[in-house]
Design an enzyme around this catalytic site. Structure first.
Site, PDB file in Angstrom:
ATOM      1  N   GLY A  29       0.822  -1.191   0.000  1.00 37.97           N
ATOM      2  CA  GLY A  29       0.000   0.000   0.000  1.00 37.97           C
ATOM      3  C   GLY A  29       0.864   1.251   0.000  1.00 37.97           C
ATOM      4  N   CYS A  30       0.245   2.376  -0.314  1.00 37.50           N
ATOM      5  CA  CYS A  30       0.999   3.626  -0.415  1.00 37.50           C
ATOM      6  C   CYS A  30       1.488   4.103   0.957  1.00 37.50           C
ATOM      7  CB  CYS A  30       0.165   4.695  -1.107  1.00 37.50           C
ATOM      8  SG  CYS A  30      -1.550   4.797  -0.532  1.00 37.50           S
ATOM      9  N   TYR A  31       0.578   4.169   1.944  1.00 41.36           N
ATOM     10  CA  TYR A  31       1.030   4.553   3.294  1.00 41.36           C
ATOM     11  C   TYR A  31       2.110   3.597   3.818  1.00 41.36           C
ATOM     12  CZ  TYR A  31      -2.810   7.952   3.910  1.00 41.36           C
ATOM     13  OH  TYR A  31      -3.668   9.021   3.813  1.00 41.36           O
ATOM     14  N   SER A  47       5.565   4.444   2.311  1.00 41.07           N
ATOM     15  CA  SER A  47       6.195   5.666   2.811  1.00 41.07           C
ATOM     16  C   SER A  47       6.645   5.532   4.259  1.00 41.07           C
ATOM     17  CB  SER A  47       5.228   6.848   2.677  1.00 41.07           C
ATOM     18  OG  SER A  47       4.113   6.693   3.533  1.00 41.07           O
TER      19      SER A  47
END
Length: 419
Positions: free
Chosen positions: A222-224, A227
């Site tokens: 996932g994106c979160y 990061s």
């Protein structure tokens, strides 16, 4: 969104950790674009001959040989994009316009079946692409690999029905959590392909590169979680930060919610404001905790709150951590610098430079920096990515490059678009 250390640390800017200089404010910026390909185990791709409409045989690792589908320099790798009418599908198409060996042969979009891709996404009208078809009508006999960009909960049975010889990168959340009971708890239904879950490799490229190379099915992060884990996993693994009281404040552009029509995402609902969502219950929490727990070899629980920003794309995660005894913020910085020294897509800024989402827009880069908090014994870490590229489609292409035995950066050297 804070753009200075003063905004993060109080009235006065906090002391900066690790003031290591380099050109353009980036530490470890010594990687160079590849020139030519050096592949050691490549073999010619053989034509495929299966058309899939039903379920596949049970998944057994021994049925798959990664060497059988490795690509040589110059070989065309034939691609299917499932769910091509969403943002991540469109981003894959945009990026692959610059990929010398990936050629899109099949594109599916059930609600847009029969349409030309350029009519769905006019910004890509210049690309020579196949007409969109429904998944049930897709012919995989001319395909070597699949990007699956379908919504969460719909992917498991579809991937279970694909031929075993296809390499697959799944951009949904359906195979990210190893524990199928935890999946059921967070996603509200039982896992429909547990045998494939055992085979799936988690695709955070910089941290799981060796496993990805030999994988048939990769669960794109996932994106979160991308990061957040890129900075935190190395620090947890090295025991530089405490496992308790990890606080993460994260912000995303609206494209992270997908292209579907939702009242909450209307311009008048989100313009000129910021809103929190998924408070204490966001589905990326178990994915983040899974990665940190693996790194720590003991259970890690985080406090995570995401926020929706009125911008199209981009993601910033601000992480507040407690330092282990005798550890300084400079130690965190130096460890991350050492970890990512040779990485092309993960860069540390130097001095008090604050990562900004506008500095990674349209690119596969993750920028990060570390700051000493004004509260003794604590540090602040900031990382930014483009949620549609490094947080989704770019990392998916990075992973498939590895799976096909190609240079990892192939087709991904788009520089950020600024201003």
């Amino acid at each position: 969104m804070a753009s200075s250390t003063a905004a993060l640390g109080g009235a006065a800017a906090p002391a900066r950790a690790g003031l290591v200089g380099s050109q353009n404010g980036i530490v470890g910026s010594n990687s160079k674009p590849f020139a030519g390909f050096m592949l050691k185990t490549a073999q010619q791709i053989r034509p495929l001959s299966l058309r899939v409409r039903g379920s596949a045989a049970s998944s057994q690792r021994k049925l798959f040989s990664p060497k059988a589908t490795a690509a040589k320099s110059g070989d065309v790798v034939r691609i299917a994009v499932l769910g091509a009418s969403g943002y991540t599908g469109a981003e894959i198409v945009r990026i692959l316009a610059n990929h010398p060996q990936f050629d899109i042969k099949v594109m599916t979009a059930d609600r847009k079946a029969g349409e030309q891709f350029g009519s769905v996404f006019p910004h890509l009208i210049s690309q020579d692409l196949p007409r969109l078809v429904a998944i049930k009508d897709a012919d995989f006999s001319s395909v070597d690999a699949v990007f699956c960009c379908l919504p969460h909960g719909t992917t498991q049975e579809i991937i279970k029905g694909l031929p075993r010889h296809l390499k697959i990168v799944d951009l949904s959340a359906d195979f990210r959590l190893r524990d199928i009971n935890e999946y059921a708890e967070w996603y509200g239904h039982s896992h429909r392909a547990p045998e494939l879950q055992e085979e799936a490799v988690y695709g955070l490229t910089e941290l799981h590169r060796d496993d990805i190379r030999n994988a048939r099915l990769v669960a794109n992060p996932g994106c979160y979680p991308t990061s957040i884990q890129l900075p935190l996993v190395p620090l947890v693994k090295s025991k530089l930060i405490k496992l308790t009281n990890i606080i993460i404040d994260a912000k995303s552009g609206v494209s992270g919610a997908g292209r579907g029509a939702k009242e909450a995402n209307l311009y008048t609902e989100i313009a000129e404001g910021i809103q929190s969502y998924g408070i204490t219950s966001h589905r990326h929490v178990p994915e983040i905790e899974q990665g940190l727990t693996d790194a720590a070899l003991s259970k890690v629980t985080i406090s995570f709150t995401p926020h929706l920003m009125c911008m199209k794309r981009g993601m910033q995660s601000t992480m507040y951590v407690e330092l282990e005894s005798g550890v300084t913020a400079s130690d965190l910085y130096e460890h991350l610098k050492s970890t990512y020294e040779g990485e092309e897509f993960v860069k540390l800024l130097h001095g008090s430079s604050a990562p900004r989402t506008s500095h990674v827009a349209g690119s596969n880069y993750c920028l990060m920096n570390v700051y000493e908090d004004r509260i003794p014994g604590r540090a602040i870490i900031i990382s930014v990515i483009d949620n549609l590229v490094k947080g989704a489609s770019g990392q998916a292409i990075q992973n498939l490059n590895l799976m096909m035995g190609l240079p990892e950066n192939m087709g991904l050297q788009y520089q950020p678009l600024f201003p």
